[in-house]
Motif scaffolding. Structure first.
Motif, PDB file in Angstrom:
ATOM      1  N   GLY A  82      25.396  23.175 -21.849  1.00 46.68           N
ATOM      2  CA  GLY A  82      24.116  23.560 -22.431  1.00 46.68           C
ATOM      3  C   GLY A  82      23.904  22.810 -23.739  1.00 46.68           C
ATOM      4  O   GLY A  82      24.742  22.016 -24.180  1.00 46.68           O
ATOM      5  N   ARG A  83      22.787  23.092 -24.377  1.00 48.00           N
ATOM      6  CA  ARG A  83      22.443  22.407 -25.617  1.00 48.00           C
ATOM      7  C   ARG A  83      23.496  22.647 -26.701  1.00 48.00           C
ATOM      8  O   ARG A  83      23.883  21.732 -27.421  1.00 48.00           O
ATOM      9  CB  ARG A  83      21.078  22.883 -26.110  1.00 48.00           C
ATOM     10  CG  ARG A  83      20.517  22.059 -27.228  1.00 48.00           C
ATOM     11  CD  ARG A  83      19.113  22.466 -27.597  1.00 48.00           C
ATOM     12  NE  ARG A  83      18.316  22.644 -26.405  1.00 48.00           N
ATOM     13  CZ  ARG A  83      17.136  23.262 -26.372  1.00 48.00           C
ATOM     14  NH1 ARG A  83      16.638  23.766 -27.461  1.00 48.00           N
ATOM     15  NH2 ARG A  83      16.463  23.372 -25.258  1.00 48.00           N
ATOM     16  N   GLY A  84      23.981  23.881 -26.811  1.00 46.51           N
ATOM     17  CA  GLY A  84      24.976  24.200 -27.831  1.00 46.51           C
ATOM     18  C   GLY A  84      26.276  23.455 -27.634  1.00 46.51           C
ATOM     19  O   GLY A  84      26.850  22.907 -28.587  1.00 46.51           O
ATOM     20  N   GLU A  85      26.741  23.404 -26.402  1.00 44.94           N
ATOM     21  CA  GLU A  85      27.973  22.666 -26.116  1.00 44.94           C
ATOM     22  C   GLU A  85      27.762  21.161 -26.297  1.00 44.94           C
ATOM     23  O   GLU A  85      28.628  20.467 -26.827  1.00 44.94           O
ATOM     24  CB  GLU A  85      28.481  22.956 -24.696  1.00 44.94           C
ATOM     25  CG  GLU A  85      29.015  24.354 -24.491  1.00 44.94           C
ATOM     26  CD  GLU A  85      27.930  25.357 -24.133  1.00 44.94           C
ATOM     27  OE1 GLU A  85      28.240  26.546 -24.090  1.00 44.94           O
ATOM     28  OE2 GLU A  85      26.772  24.945 -23.899  1.00 44.94           O
ATOM     29  N   PHE A  86      26.605  20.687 -25.853  1.00 47.59           N
ATOM     30  CA  PHE A  86      26.301  19.272 -26.050  1.00 47.59           C
ATOM     31  C   PHE A  86      26.333  18.931 -27.538  1.00 47.59           C
ATOM     32  O   PHE A  86      26.874  17.886 -27.923  1.00 47.59           O
ATOM     33  CB  PHE A  86      24.926  18.908 -25.463  1.00 47.59           C
ATOM     34  CG  PHE A  86      24.513  17.511 -25.834  1.00 47.59           C
ATOM     35  CD1 PHE A  86      24.977  16.427 -25.113  1.00 47.59           C
ATOM     36  CD2 PHE A  86      23.697  17.279 -26.932  1.00 47.59           C
ATOM     37  CE1 PHE A  86      24.633  15.126 -25.482  1.00 47.59           C
ATOM     38  CE2 PHE A  86      23.342  15.996 -27.304  1.00 47.59           C
ATOM     39  CZ  PHE A  86      23.816  14.906 -26.577  1.00 47.59           C
ATOM     40  N   MET A 117      31.063  29.203 -33.644  1.00 51.07           N
ATOM     41  CA  MET A 117      31.632  27.982 -33.088  1.00 51.07           C
ATOM     42  C   MET A 117      32.757  28.282 -32.098  1.00 51.07           C
ATOM     43  O   MET A 117      32.940  27.552 -31.126  1.00 51.07           O
ATOM     44  CB  MET A 117      32.183  27.130 -34.240  1.00 51.07           C
ATOM     45  CG  MET A 117      32.793  25.838 -33.825  1.00 51.07           C
ATOM     46  SD  MET A 117      31.604  24.683 -33.178  1.00 51.07           S
ATOM     47  CE  MET A 117      30.610  24.411 -34.624  1.00 51.07           C
ATOM     48  N   THR A 118      33.486  29.371 -32.326  1.00 49.52           N
ATOM     49  CA  THR A 118      34.677  29.659 -31.520  1.00 49.52           C
ATOM     50  C   THR A 118      34.392  29.738 -30.030  1.00 49.52           C
ATOM     51  O   THR A 118      35.111  29.155 -29.219  1.00 49.52           O
ATOM     52  CB  THR A 118      35.353  30.959 -32.006  1.00 49.52           C
ATOM     53  OG1 THR A 118      35.701  30.785 -33.389  1.00 49.52           O
ATOM     54  CG2 THR A 118      36.587  31.285 -31.212  1.00 49.52           C
ATOM     55  N   GLY A 119      33.333  30.424 -29.645  1.00 51.21           N
ATOM     56  CA  GLY A 119      32.993  30.552 -28.227  1.00 51.21           C
ATOM     57  C   GLY A 119      32.694  29.206 -27.588  1.00 51.21           C
ATOM     58  O   GLY A 119      33.119  28.935 -26.460  1.00 51.21           O
ATOM     59  N   ARG A 120      31.973  28.377 -28.301  1.00 50.57           N
ATOM     60  CA  ARG A 120      31.664  27.040 -27.777  1.00 50.57           C
ATOM     61  C   ARG A 120      32.941  26.225 -27.601  1.00 50.57           C
ATOM     62  O   ARG A 120      33.139  25.564 -26.585  1.00 50.57           O
ATOM     63  CB  ARG A 120      30.716  26.302 -28.716  1.00 50.57           C
ATOM     64  CG  ARG A 120      29.325  26.857 -28.726  1.00 50.57           C
ATOM     65  CD  ARG A 120      28.426  26.065 -29.627  1.00 50.57           C
ATOM     66  NE  ARG A 120      27.137  26.728 -29.745  1.00 50.57           N
ATOM     67  CZ  ARG A 120      26.139  26.266 -30.467  1.00 50.57           C
ATOM     68  NH1 ARG A 120      26.274  25.128 -31.115  1.00 50.57           N
ATOM     69  NH2 ARG A 120      25.004  26.927 -30.535  1.00 50.57           N
ATOM     70  N   LEU A 121      33.795  26.279 -28.604  1.00 48.52           N
ATOM     71  CA  LEU A 121      35.045  25.521 -28.524  1.00 48.52           C
ATOM     72  C   LEU A 121      35.924  26.022 -27.381  1.00 48.52           C
ATOM     73  O   LEU A 121      36.531  25.217 -26.672  1.00 48.52           O
ATOM     74  CB  LEU A 121      35.802  25.592 -29.850  1.00 48.52           C
ATOM     75  CG  LEU A 121      35.121  24.933 -31.054  1.00 48.52           C
ATOM     76  CD1 LEU A 121      35.969  25.122 -32.309  1.00 48.52           C
ATOM     77  CD2 LEU A 121      34.834  23.467 -30.808  1.00 48.52           C
TER      78      LEU A 121
END
Length: 193
Positions: A82-86, A117-121
């Protein structure tokens, strides 16, 4: 080439030239009205004392940003992010080799809390797109690094997203208009600090 084939080829070239000319004229002509005009007309009817030019400008910026953001995210989804991960992957990519930042540096760039940030990482690490390793210069710190798979994915996704943005921009504006729009938006953004 026989005369019939030559005539058909000339006709096809003429059709193509007319179509390209029509596309150029359509791109050069702004629509007379859009949904933002309807909103500002409604305000003018009930509050004629209001100057709705800023409302119209920011309304159009918002609508364009939202529509293009959604379109770009569709491209990123084709690559499983998704945009956040990108944004995380792209920030690491833009950092240059060795494509490594601390969580604090990532958070500051993306304007996220370290908790956000933790969830995305976690998701990106589980997918094999980045690694978290101890910081060799700070025993309490971590370094986030793109993997080869992450580097490949972000390069493909940014190309696809940019291709969608380019198609949208060039379908409506000439190169000179796009440059002028960028100048005006840069000026407006600078005014907002």
């Amino acid at each position: 080439m026989n005369p019939t084939s030559a005539a058909e080829a000339a006709a096809a070239d003429g059709d193509r030239d007319r179509d390209q000319g029509r596309e150029h004229r359509d791109r050069d002509r702004a629509p007379d009205r859009d949904p933002v005009d309807a909103i500002t007309d409604q305000w003018a009817a009930v509050r004629p004392d209001l100057d709705t030019v800023p409302m119209a400008a920011y309304g159009r910026i918002y609508r364009i940003s939202r529509a293009m953001g959604d379109r770009t995210e569709q491209e990123y989804r084709r690559y499983g992010v998704g945009r956040g991960e990108f944004d995380v992957l792209a920030t690491l990519r833009r950092a240059g080799e060795p494509y490594t930042l601390s969580p604090r540096e990532l958070s500051a760039t993306l304007m996220l809390t370290t908790g956000g940030m933790t969830g995305r990482l976690d998701r990106l690490e589980k997918a094999g797109l980045l690694t978290r390793n101890p910081d060799p210069h700070d025993r309490r710190g971590l370094r986030i690094t793109l993997t080869a798979q992450g580097l490949d994915l972000v390069d493909q996704a940014v190309t696809a997203g940019l291709r969608a943005q380019t198609a949208a921009l060039t379908s409506a504006l000439t190169g000179a208009e796009a440059e002028r729009l960028n100048e005006l938006l840069r000026k407006l953004l600078a005014a907002h600090g």
